[in-house]
Design a protein around this motif. Structure first.
Motif: not given
Length: 145
Positions: A95-121
């Motif tokens: 419950r404590a862990r869920d309280r910290e990350s309780k609010h989620y946002v879904n964000c659809p990304l195009d393939y190129d942006t997702k690949m750039r984000l993944q490469k940066a990560a």
């Protein structure tokens, strides 16, 4: 030994462990029907009596086996309480862990942006969500939110 001459009494059979109640009831049963004697009754010594509590005979050779019904019940109750405490602690941690990350946002990304984000990560050895949180936070600060 010939097949027809072999009887049950020719074989050595270890006596079964039994409770004191069965031992006390065995002589009464044997008096009524001696033909139905089990190997336990035949091999058990009739003078065996359960030792009084607190003696060395009361302590089992194996400490994992509780000597009395009360001790087994107490051990089971203790284990159940420990499991319950562990379950409650785990639930509270989740419950404590869920309280910290309780609010989620879904964000659809195009393939190129997702690949750039993944490469940066991967290159910076951070999670994609950390980068996205930092980027959103920076955008909101830059625009006065």
């Amino acid at each position: 030994m010939a097949k027809g001459q072999t009887t049950v009494s020719d074989f050595a059979v270890a006596p079964r462990r039994s409770r004191a109640v069965e031992r006390a009831a065995a002589p009464a049963d044997s008096a009524t029907n001696p033909a139905e004697l089990s190997t336990e009754t035949r091999n058990a010594e009739p003078s065996q009596e359960p030792a009084p509590l607190g003696t060395e005979a009361d302590q089992p050779a194996n400490p994992l086996i509780a000597p009395t019904q009360e001790a087994r019940r107490e051990r089971a109750t203790t284990r159940a309480l420990q499991r319950e405490d562990s379950r409650v602690r785990l639930r509270d941690l989740k419950r404590a862990r869920d309280r910290e990350s309780k609010h989620y946002v879904n964000c659809p990304l195009d393939y190129d942006t997702k690949m750039r984000l993944q490469k940066a990560a991967i290159e910076n050895d951070v999670k994609m969500t950390v980068i996205m949180k930092a980027a959103i936070d920076q955008f909101l600060k830059d625009n006065g939110y």
